[in-house]
Enzyme design. Structure first.
Site, mmCIF file in Angstrom:
data_model
loop_
_atom_site.group_PDB
_atom_site.id
_atom_site.type_symbol
_atom_site.label_atom_id
_atom_site.label_comp_id
_atom_site.label_asym_id
_atom_site.label_seq_id
_atom_site.Cartn_x
_atom_site.Cartn_y
_atom_site.Cartn_z
ATOM 1 N N HIS A 120 20.333 22.804 72.133
ATOM 2 C CA HIS A 120 19.535 21.609 72.432
ATOM 3 C C HIS A 120 20.041 20.996 73.744
ATOM 4 O O HIS A 120 21.256 20.850 73.931
ATOM 5 C CB HIS A 120 19.643 20.591 71.291
ATOM 6 N N GLU A 188 22.454 25.258 83.807
ATOM 7 C CA GLU A 188 23.497 26.001 84.537
ATOM 8 C C GLU A 188 24.909 25.624 84.092
ATOM 9 O O GLU A 188 25.761 26.478 83.910
ATOM 10 C CB GLU A 188 23.373 25.735 86.045
HETATM 11 C C1 GAR Z 1 16.223 24.965 76.927
HETATM 12 O O1 GAR Z 1 16.527 23.915 77.793
HETATM 13 C C2 GAR Z 1 16.604 24.610 75.505
HETATM 14 O O2 GAR Z 1 17.773 23.851 75.428
HETATM 15 C C3 GAR Z 1 15.406 23.807 75.094
HETATM 16 O O3 GAR Z 1 14.299 24.514 75.609
HETATM 17 C C4 GAR Z 1 14.708 25.157 76.823
HETATM 18 C C5 GAR Z 1 14.311 26.620 76.768
HETATM 19 O O4 GAR Z 1 14.538 27.238 78.002
HETATM 20 N N1 GAR Z 1 15.330 23.666 73.670
HETATM 21 C C6 GAR Z 1 14.940 22.528 73.074
HETATM 22 O O5 GAR Z 1 14.548 21.566 73.681
HETATM 23 C C7 GAR Z 1 14.998 22.563 71.555
HETATM 24 N N2 GAR Z 1 14.858 21.255 71.004
HETATM 25 P P1 GAR Z 1 14.652 28.822 78.117
HETATM 26 O O6 GAR Z 1 13.403 29.416 77.457
HETATM 27 O O7 GAR Z 1 14.684 29.085 79.600
HETATM 28 O O8 GAR Z 1 15.902 29.252 77.423
#
Ligand code: GAR
Length: 218
Positions: A120, A188
């Site tokens: 998260h 990052e």
């Molecule tokens: C990430 O920032 C993750 O932490 C967030 O979605 C993004 C996915 O990016 N998750 C949430 O907000 C869950 N509540 P990615 O597909 O590039 O990994």
């Protein structure tokens, strides 16, 4: 209680659930390749979104990738059944939610208690719970004017972002940040580091849960 696997020598079978770009999935793939994560392999990637770039990342790496989209089912129950089947087929030891924007069926949470983790993009309990996902989390953090944010890896229980916290990493907010700039910095500096680290800890038997709290041994 030990989490993830039952034998020290066994390779942890990970199933990763995604919805979007899949940069966290990529961090896990790279972590395994670079041996920052040991004793673990990805056995399947599931996306609820056919167009998720994360699916392409999996295919490029030769990882089994499937789409289970609610659009392909007449109701939620049938979608949940299909999701459960797609998981059970691979009998994973650990399910990793890496930007998975679907509320999990209760049955899945029950069957995989203490074996599902989520990344998260904030320091829980700030900016989490229903409606807090992706860019919205960073919009809210900037609106509130916090000076420090970060990311959290936690176990998944029946609540939204309420399960035991495994790892957290703080990230400084800068004056000119936009949600997009902050999102990138949090990824990052925090997400791509703590998600692989948490998986490595679980794969190597360093994570236990006692009284609803995680203990990590070195
Ligand atoms: C990430 O920032 C993750 O932490 C967030 O979605 C993004 C996915 O990016 N998750 C949430 O907000 C869950 N509540 P990615 O597909 O590039 O990994």
């Amino acid at each position: 209680m030990d989490c993830g696997k039952d034998m020290d020598t066994k390779m942890l079978k990970i199933l990763v659930c995604v919805s979007g770009g899949g940069t966290n999935l990529q961090a896990v793939i790279d972590g395994i390749k670079e041996k920052e994560i040991t004793n673990a392999q990805i056995v399947r990637v599931i996306s609820n979104n056919r167009n998720a770039y994360a699916l392409e990342r999996a295919v490029k790496e030769g990882i089994d990738a499937v789409c289970v989209s609610p659009k392909d089912y007449t109701d939620r129950e049938r979608f949940h059944d299909a999701l459960l089947r797609a998981v059970e087929e691979k009998a994973p030891d650990l399910i990793v939610l890496a930007g998975f924007l679907v509320v999990l069926p209760e049955e899945l949470i029950k069957r995989y208690r203490n074996r599902i983790i989520n990344i998260h993009p904030s320091l829980i309990p700030s900016f989490c719970g229903q409606g807090f996902y992706g860019l919205k989390v960073h919009e809210k953090a900037l609106e509130r004017g916090v000076k420090v944010t970060g990311a959290t890896v936690h176990f998944v229980d029946e609540g939204t972002d309420t399960g035991p916290i495994i790892l957290q990493q703080p990230v400084m907010v800068e004056e000119d940040d936009t949600p997009e700039i902050l999102q990138k910095r949090v990824m990052e500096q925090a997400e791509w580091k703590i998600l692989p680290r948490a998986i490595d800890d679980i794969a190597n038997g360093r994570v236990t849960i006692k009284d609803g709290k995680v203990r990590r041994s070195r």
